[in-house]
Every structure is written in structure tokens, then in C-alpha cells.
Design a protein around this motif. Structure first.
Motif, short mmCIF file in Angstrom:
data_model
loop_
_atom_site.label_atom_id
_atom_site.label_comp_id
_atom_site.label_asym_id
_atom_site.label_seq_id
_atom_site.Cartn_x
_atom_site.Cartn_y
_atom_site.Cartn_z
N GLY A 30 -11.55 6.45 -1.51
CA GLY A 30 -11.89 6.46 -2.93
C GLY A 30 -10.75 6.07 -3.85
O GLY A 30 -10.98 5.74 -5.01
N ASP A 31 -9.52 6.10 -3.35
CA ASP A 31 -8.36 5.82 -4.19
C ASP A 31 -7.84 4.39 -4.03
O ASP A 31 -6.66 4.12 -4.23
N GLU A 32 -8.74 3.46 -3.70
CA GLU A 32 -8.30 2.09 -3.46
C GLU A 32 -7.62 1.47 -4.68
O GLU A 32 -6.61 0.77 -4.56
N GLU A 33 -8.16 1.74 -5.87
CA GLU A 33 -7.54 1.18 -7.08
C GLU A 33 -6.17 1.81 -7.33
O GLU A 33 -5.23 1.13 -7.76
N LEU A 34 -6.04 3.08 -7.04
CA LEU A 34 -4.75 3.76 -7.17
C LEU A 34 -3.75 3.17 -6.19
O LEU A 34 -2.58 2.93 -6.53
N LEU A 35 -4.19 2.90 -4.97
CA LEU A 35 -3.32 2.28 -3.98
C LEU A 35 -2.87 0.91 -4.45
O LEU A 35 -1.68 0.56 -4.30
N ARG A 36 -3.75 0.13 -5.04
CA ARG A 36 -3.37 -1.20 -5.53
C ARG A 36 -2.31 -1.09 -6.62
O ARG A 36 -1.37 -1.89 -6.66
N LEU A 37 -2.47 -0.12 -7.51
CA LEU A 37 -1.47 0.06 -8.56
C LEU A 37 -0.12 0.43 -7.96
O LEU A 37 0.92 -0.08 -8.40
N CYS A 38 -0.12 1.29 -6.95
CA CYS A 38 1.14 1.64 -6.28
C CYS A 38 1.80 0.41 -5.69
O CYS A 38 3.02 0.22 -5.81
N ALA A 39 1.00 -0.45 -5.03
CA ALA A 39 1.56 -1.66 -4.44
C ALA A 39 2.15 -2.56 -5.51
O ALA A 39 3.24 -3.12 -5.34
N GLN A 40 1.45 -2.70 -6.63
CA GLN A 40 1.95 -3.54 -7.72
C GLN A 40 3.26 -3.03 -8.28
O GLN A 40 4.15 -3.81 -8.64
N GLU A 41 3.40 -1.71 -8.36
CA GLU A 41 4.58 -1.10 -8.95
C GLU A 41 5.65 -0.78 -7.92
O GLU A 41 6.67 -0.15 -8.24
N GLN A 42 5.45 -1.18 -6.66
CA GLN A 42 6.37 -0.91 -5.55
C GLN A 42 6.63 0.60 -5.42
O GLN A 42 7.77 1.05 -5.26
N ILE A 43 5.55 1.35 -5.49
CA ILE A 43 5.57 2.79 -5.28
C ILE A 43 5.06 3.06 -3.86
O ILE A 43 4.03 2.53 -3.45
N ALA A 44 5.79 3.86 -3.11
CA ALA A 44 5.37 4.18 -1.75
C ALA A 44 4.06 4.97 -1.77
O ALA A 44 3.89 5.89 -2.56
N MET B 235 6.46 -3.30 8.06
CA MET B 235 6.81 -4.16 6.93
C MET B 235 7.37 -3.31 5.80
O MET B 235 6.81 -2.30 5.42
N PRO B 236 8.51 -3.70 5.24
CA PRO B 236 9.01 -2.99 4.07
C PRO B 236 8.22 -3.37 2.84
O PRO B 236 7.43 -4.31 2.85
N LEU B 237 8.45 -2.65 1.77
CA LEU B 237 7.83 -3.01 0.51
C LEU B 237 8.23 -4.42 0.11
O LEU B 237 9.32 -4.89 0.42
N SER B 238 7.35 -5.08 -0.62
CA SER B 238 7.61 -6.45 -1.05
C SER B 238 8.92 -6.54 -1.81
O SER B 238 9.22 -5.71 -2.67
N GLY B 239 9.71 -7.55 -1.48
CA GLY B 239 10.95 -7.77 -2.20
C GLY B 239 12.13 -7.00 -1.65
O GLY B 239 13.22 -7.07 -2.20
N THR B 240 11.94 -6.23 -0.57
CA THR B 240 13.05 -5.49 -0.01
C THR B 240 13.39 -6.05 1.37
O THR B 240 12.58 -6.66 2.04
#
Length: 314
Positions: free
Chosen positions: A207-221, A1-6
Motif C-alpha cells: 500500500g505504500d508504493e507512492e511513499l516508496l517512490r518518494l523515498c527513492a526520489q529523495e535518496q531516503i533509505a 545496488m547502492p542508492l543512485s549516485g553513490t
């Protein structure tokens, strides 16, 4: 799956299906299962075998390769320069923030100062034979296993981002990534434009689940390193977990493949860069991108306890 919106092609420039499907990094479409080149150092005595391994990766549909000038003190970058052709369409991602230290307790030393970051980018460009590196990760030393900065190597993130932004403006790098970064560090860096984050992360160390969520929100790989854990003796290993072994048996796969497949299913912005110096392991890693995990398998894996085992070196 590509990033959302791509939307993107499922085929590489050479017409091969992208393992794991298509993802995005810095606006480039790449295979979600890529290749981390660090272990090519093991083939220092057999350069032809190392180049053949990189050519095999292209044949398998891998078009995202992660490297660093400090991998073999330029040896690995030289392999990449000679192995890949323009028509392969491979996106090469490198990193800065450390220098080789062959005589040290570990073979790396921090190189965090702005002038060192610039010098490392120049060294990467020369070794890779490129005019521009598509993405360069600034390896911070704030989080996860590995080096820690001391003395004059403790450098403010804003000062580092200033030189990385300048290098991007000069066209020497295409985009900026961050590695071993904290949640606060990523938040501070967002205005600079961050293409990807590389942190230590696996099924058994989340441990970085919140960091991962922020990356997903910002469309950061999200490009996890040590995706199977176990890089140091204190770190838990994905392959040791009973739930992983059970799912692997039920699907006729290896525990390593299940650990990689879980990462792909867990977050759509995940790009994998598992490393190996063995062609058979490379093929197995690529095949992990074809594994379907049903709801029962995902529930069993999601329930695995996340355990810390981070250590600092240096």
C-alpha cells in the motif's frame, strides 16, 4: 545496488562481502541485508547464545543492525553493546516513540511527547554505551499495524521533529528517520532531513508504493518492517502465496528467501532488517541477498495481489 549516485565498497570493515551488496543510510555504507534485533528478546535466558548470534551476523557480513530501547526493556541494547567491537564497523539504528509496558495488553505503550522522545534517546545512548546513535527513527503512530496514539500522545509532527533536530544538533543522534509514517507526513518532514523510512511493507502488502517512490526520489533509505507479512493474524503472509511458492521451488529456495529477494530487486534504496533468534534462519536470510530473479520470476511476483490486513493496537 547502492542508492543512485553513490559508490561504495562491497566489503565490510572486516573484509566480508556485504550480503545483498552495498546500500546507504545517512551517508553510511551498509549491507543491504541487515538484522533486526527485536527477536533477541526470546534469548533472555541464554545471553551467551544471543551474543553469539550477533557475532555470527558480523561474520556473515551484516553491518546494519536495527534495535530499540523498548526491545526487552534495554536487554537487547545491552547485548548489542557487548557483542559489537569498534572494528566491526556496525551501524546501529535505534528508534523512539514507544516505551515498554510489560503489564499491558501489548508490551508497549506510546511515548510520543517531545520530552519522552528525548528521554528515550538518552536511555538508548546509556544502554548502547554510545556517545552518538548513527540514526534514530521517530516511530509515528499514523500508519500500519501496531499502536495508535490517543489523548496527550497525539502530538504534532513538527513538535516531534523539533526535538529530534535539537538532539541531532547536540550530536546525540547522527540522523533522523521516520517509522509508521504517512505520505503526507514524510512530505512535511523532508525539510528536516530524513535519512530513512521504516513502514510495514511486503510483497503481499504494498500500500505504500507512492511513499516508496518518494523515498527513492529523495535518496531516503527504505527499510520495511514485517517484510514477510503475517506479524498479526489478520495480516497476509508472503510465504502463503502460491506464486512465491512456485518461484521458490523453481530456484531451490524457501518462500521466505524469495520474499526478501523480491524486496531487494523491487527498489534499489531498500535495506532489509529481517529478525530472528535462530542462527540457521539468520544464515538463510543473509543468503537471500545472493538470489537472482529473472524477468519471468519478477513478472510472476510483481503480479501478486497486494492485500491489506492492518490492525491497530491500543
Amino acid at each position: 545496488m547502492p542508492l543512485s549516485g553513490t559508490s561504495s565498497s562491497q566489503l565490510t570493515a572486516t573484509g566480508v562481502p556485504r550480503p545483498g551488496g552495498a546500500g546507504t543510510i545517512a551517508g553510511r555504507t551498509v549491507s543491504r541485508v541487515g538484522y533486526g534485533a527485536m527477536q533477541l528478546e526470546r534469548l533472555h535466558a541464554d545471553r551467551d547464545a544471543a551474543i553469539a548470534l550477533l557475532r555470527r551476523a558480523v561474520e556473515l557480513g551484516v553491518d546494519h543492525v536495527d534495535t530499540a530501547q523498548f526491545y526487552g526493556d534495554g536487554f537487547v541494547n545491552g547485548l548489542i553493546r557487548d557483542a559489537f567491537r569498534p572494528g566491526d564497523g556496525v551501524t546501529v539504528v535505534s528508534k523512539v516513540g514507544a516505551d515498554p509496558d510489560p503489564g499491558g495488553a501489548v508490551p508497549l505503550r506510546p511515548a510520543q511527547r517531545p520530552e519522552q522522545l528525548r528521554a528515550s534517546v538518552e536511555d538508548n545512548l546509556a544502554a548502547l554505551g554510545l556517545d552518538q546513535i548513527p540514526v534514530v527513527n521517530l516511530r509515528r503512530l499514523d500508519a500500519g499495524p501496531g499502536l495508535r496514539a490517543e489523548g496527550d500522545q497525539v502530538v504534532d509532527l513538527d513538535d516531534q521533529l523539533a526535538v529530534m533536530t535539537a538532539l541531532r544538533d547536540e550530536g546525540k543522534i547522527g540522523a533522523i528517520g521516520l517509522g509508521s509514517v504517512t505520505l503526507d507526513g514524510l512530505r512535511r518532514a523532508l525539510p528536516a532531513g530524513i535519512a530513512c523510512v521504516q513502514n510495514s511493507y511486503s510483497l503481499v502488502s504494498r500500500g505504500d508504493e507512492e511513499l516508496l517512490r518518494l523515498c527513492a526520489q529523495e535518496q531516503i533509505a527504505w527499510v520495511p518492517f514485517f517484510p514477510l507479512g503475517g506479524a498479526f493474524p489478520t495480516m497476509p503472509k508472503v510465504t502463503d502465496d502460491p506464486a512465491v511458492a512456485a518461484v521458490a521451488r523453481s530456484l531451490g529456495r524457501t518462500p521466505s528467501q524469495i520474499g526478501l529477494a523480491w524486496l531487494l530487486h523491487h527498489a534499489p534504496n531498500t535495506l532489509l532488517i529481517p529478525g530472528t533468534a535462530n542462527a540457521g534462519h539468520l544464515e538463510a536470510n543473509v543468503a537471500a541477498g545472493t538470489i537472482e530473479l529473472d524477468d519471468a520470476a519478477l513478472a510472476a511476483l510483481d503480479a501478486v495481489e497486494s492485500r491489506s490486513g492492518d490492525i491497530a493496537l491500543g
